[in-house]
Design a protein around this motif. Sequence first.
Motif, PDB file in Angstrom:
ATOM      1  N   LEU A  95       0.829  -1.215   0.000  1.00 46.77           N
ATOM      2  CA  LEU A  95       0.000   0.000   0.000  1.00 46.77           C
ATOM      3  C   LEU A  95       0.856   1.255   0.000  1.00 46.77           C
ATOM      4  O   LEU A  95       0.550   2.235  -0.671  1.00 46.77           O
ATOM      5  CB  LEU A  95      -0.894   0.013   1.238  1.00 46.77           C
ATOM      6  CG  LEU A  95      -2.329  -0.427   1.032  1.00 46.77           C
ATOM      7  CD1 LEU A  95      -3.091  -0.318   2.336  1.00 46.77           C
ATOM      8  CD2 LEU A  95      -2.999   0.440  -0.039  1.00 46.77           C
ATOM      9  N   LEU A  96       1.944   1.217   0.763  1.00 46.23           N
ATOM     10  CA  LEU A  96       2.796   2.400   0.845  1.00 46.23           C
ATOM     11  C   LEU A  96       3.546   2.627  -0.464  1.00 46.23           C
ATOM     12  O   LEU A  96       3.804   3.765  -0.852  1.00 46.23           O
ATOM     13  CB  LEU A  96       3.767   2.283   2.025  1.00 46.23           C
ATOM     14  CG  LEU A  96       3.081   2.423   3.388  1.00 46.23           C
ATOM     15  CD1 LEU A  96       4.037   2.096   4.521  1.00 46.23           C
ATOM     16  CD2 LEU A  96       2.514   3.831   3.553  1.00 46.23           C
ATOM     17  N   TYR A 123       2.288   1.837  -3.382  1.00 47.46           N
ATOM     18  CA  TYR A 123       1.262   2.425  -4.228  1.00 47.46           C
ATOM     19  C   TYR A 123       1.074   3.908  -3.895  1.00 47.46           C
ATOM     20  O   TYR A 123       1.006   4.760  -4.773  1.00 47.46           O
ATOM     21  CB  TYR A 123      -0.067   1.673  -4.074  1.00 47.46           C
ATOM     22  CG  TYR A 123      -1.206   2.427  -4.688  1.00 47.46           C
ATOM     23  CD1 TYR A 123      -1.323   2.518  -6.073  1.00 47.46           C
ATOM     24  CD2 TYR A 123      -2.118   3.126  -3.898  1.00 47.46           C
ATOM     25  CE1 TYR A 123      -2.322   3.258  -6.650  1.00 47.46           C
ATOM     26  CE2 TYR A 123      -3.124   3.866  -4.470  1.00 47.46           C
ATOM     27  CZ  TYR A 123      -3.219   3.933  -5.844  1.00 47.46           C
ATOM     28  OH  TYR A 123      -4.202   4.691  -6.420  1.00 47.46           O
ATOM     29  N   ALA A 124       1.032   4.188  -2.596  1.00 43.99           N
ATOM     30  CA  ALA A 124       0.797   5.568  -2.167  1.00 43.99           C
ATOM     31  C   ALA A 124       1.898   6.495  -2.661  1.00 43.99           C
ATOM     32  O   ALA A 124       1.638   7.625  -3.077  1.00 43.99           O
ATOM     33  CB  ALA A 124       0.718   5.629  -0.644  1.00 43.99           C
ATOM     34  N   ALA A 157       1.081   7.056  -6.221  1.00 43.57           N
ATOM     35  CA  ALA A 157      -0.196   7.754  -6.404  1.00 43.57           C
ATOM     36  C   ALA A 157      -0.058   9.241  -6.107  1.00 43.57           C
ATOM     37  O   ALA A 157      -0.739  10.077  -6.688  1.00 43.57           O
ATOM     38  CB  ALA A 157      -1.268   7.130  -5.514  1.00 43.57           C
ATOM     39  N   ASP A 158       0.861   9.556  -5.225  1.00 44.51           N
ATOM     40  CA  ASP A 158       1.081  10.939  -4.829  1.00 44.51           C
ATOM     41  C   ASP A 158       1.400  11.828  -6.040  1.00 44.51           C
ATOM     42  O   ASP A 158       0.925  12.959  -6.126  1.00 44.51           O
ATOM     43  CB  ASP A 158       2.234  10.949  -3.813  1.00 44.51           C
ATOM     44  CG  ASP A 158       2.533  12.341  -3.307  1.00 44.51           C
ATOM     45  OD1 ASP A 158       1.588  13.051  -2.970  1.00 44.51           O
ATOM     46  OD2 ASP A 158       3.725  12.700  -3.262  1.00 44.51           O
ATOM     47  N   LEU A 212      -1.887   0.180  -8.760  1.00 42.19           N
ATOM     48  CA  LEU A 212      -2.478  -0.592  -7.671  1.00 42.19           C
ATOM     49  C   LEU A 212      -2.346  -2.091  -7.963  1.00 42.19           C
ATOM     50  O   LEU A 212      -1.957  -2.880  -7.106  1.00 42.19           O
ATOM     51  CB  LEU A 212      -3.953  -0.203  -7.498  1.00 42.19           C
ATOM     52  CG  LEU A 212      -4.601  -0.637  -6.188  1.00 42.19           C
ATOM     53  CD1 LEU A 212      -3.930   0.046  -5.016  1.00 42.19           C
ATOM     54  CD2 LEU A 212      -6.095  -0.308  -6.182  1.00 42.19           C
TER      55      LEU A 212
END
Lengths: 447, 252
Positions: free
Chosen positions: A415-416, A418-419, A422-423, A442
Amino acid sequence: MSVEAREAREAREAREARVAVYRRQWSEPIDGPAWLRVLRAESMARFEAHGFPTQKNEDWHFTNPAPILEGAFGAMKPALGTLTAVDIAAFKLSESDWPTLVFVNGRYAPHLSRVDTLPSGVRVMNLASALHEEPTLLEHYLGRIASFEGQAFAFSSLNTALMKDGAFLHVARDTNVETPIQLVYVSDAGAEGGVSYPRNLFVVERNALVSVVEQYVTTDDARYFTDSVTEAVIGDGATLRHYRVQREGRRAFHVGHVETTQGRDSHYVSFSFAAGGLLSRTNVYTRLAGEGCGATLNGLYMIDGDQLCDHQTRIEHVAPNCYSREMYKGVLDGSSHGVFNGKVYVHPEAQKTDGKQTNNTLLLSDRARIDTKPQLEIFADDVKCTHGATVGQIDDRMAFYMKSRGVGAETARQLLTYAFAADVLETIELDELRESLEKGALERFTS
Amino acid sequence: MLKIKDLTATVGDKEILRGITLTVNAGEVHAIMGPNGSGKSTLAQVLAGHPGYAVTGGTVEYEGKDLLDMEPEERAHAGLFLAFQYPVEIPGVSNAYFLRTAYNEIRKARGAEEVDPMDFLDIMTEKLKMVEMDESMLQRSVNAGFSGGEKKRNEILQMAVLEPRLAILDETDSGLDIDALRVVADGVNKLRREDNATIVVTHYQRLLNYIVPDFVHVLAGGRIVKSGGKELAHELEAKGYDWLVEPAGVSA
Ligand SMILES: Nc1ncnc2c1ncn2[C@@H]1O[C@H](COP(=O)(O)OP(=O)(O)OP(=O)(O)O)[C@@H](O)[C@H]1O
Ligand SMILES: [Mg+2]
């Protein structure tokens, strides 16, 4: 003969052999307008004079182009002609009728394209047609914007000498084009062993606004080479949003050069997404030539395995009171190698320049490597320019916070990751593209 | 439910917890008070499993299991929850996605079915109302750009959704205005049951007017130097900590 002399001769012969591969694709231009014949011949001569860069060249210091040259890519054979609209649909970002030009293995595919939905004030066509329909504009701009001088730009010279087709876009003044324009360069199995030279020219007149998505994709795992050049002129008060998506095959090579020149109060918004290719190099250059204009250059690269992905950006502040914003992020896994070189030149006249650049890289493996080099050259005294680069692993504080909520270590890591990506994807204003890239990220990071 | 015995912990080579002994039974509310830097957050973080602190001695038993032997996520699966004094910002992950992932991972660990996004939304809607938070907060990245008070409220929202058996609130009241304080306290009180327990770390008596503790402990210099009933909090409010932390007063 001494050892040194023999080695020098062998090196020269190898160099000449590499140039000869491309020389064979060349023939003295006999058709087309005189200016174009001159442009091609001059470009070929320039390419032959300089040859390909090596890592001794400052602009290629971290990336060795030799694997491309060892590929000895020949002229692209005609496309197999088996790609259908269904194959292409996979790359289209929208179900709706965005004007779309499709090129298969570098050749224009009219039956897969659609330009019947053009709003008024917008002209989109393949470059070969534009030579007949818009000869004056082409003569005026083609080959006049991109940098060619020297060995560093050998691939751009080569493109100019050998280009066959590409996209031409013209937006008339005061035209706000609401539908994005899509360009899809797709390679199929027929591309094996071949090189294509996509060439794009966008002319955005005064106070016009347009978004263009330029995609490089593949339906096959062929070994091929894309050598592309995109030139853009952004008129006074105009805005060009330019999204470049490089998802070539994992055995492919890609060198792309983008260069724009900006008029007064204009905006250039660029996003470069790169996830494909065994070796890829993307240049994004812009010249803030008119007062009060702004450039936003963002990008994301996500690579793994043996991939090498290189971005070089150059923001040239020529006029005063301009701003530039740049954020590039990379996620590197496996033994991949990322390169980022961000140049910012501020000319003596470019007072009140406001520039900000960041490059953040997330290393997911200890075999992955990043070379990041911010390069600020400032010759004006009243400017505000900052840059920063970070290279790191997953943030421990964030990971612990997630775990303390019950999220497993691996899921937290995914998730991190991806984050992190995504940022920067969040900055993409085109919803369809942003959502597509977010979905891809994702899926890639949270399996 | 929780039995801490002679717990010592260090960060780097600095000893911060110097022998903590504390028992919390189901249905109880314990307040931990104490001067700045006395080790309250360290205790909370150690209980949650923060890898930055090294436990050098003592034991912690949680529902019959060795808590110190569990990964942080396993502790959460077993019903432990820590509301952070400084909640962490996670740009790029939406609150909704994060909470649903956490919720489902806990369910999975307990052998329950995962809930789909639509059903989860119903759960969220109800909990949001409870902490008086706007639905738009769900789409925002976890804590990113939240005000101090919003972050604290978000911690309580997470607590409300995850329904822990043992909740540790580390200064959740700091930086809250009086309305927010009541919302947070109401949230905690609504979640209070016979079979769960709460540890409230705070500097202020005012929170304890809303969340009435069964026991109050004073932590100073890495030790619990005094324990008492709720009236101890009033005494501390009036007298401060000095009378307790003076060397002569330390009897642990
Ligand atoms: N990661 C760390 N590195 C170094 N020192 C630390 C670290 N974490 C805590 N400390 C130190 O340990 C001591 C206890 O800190 P802790 O945060 O537990 O105090 P606290 O009782 O929660 O204080 P406050 O009331 O201010 O929140 C302090 O002196 C603090 O500086
Ligand atoms: Mg604290």
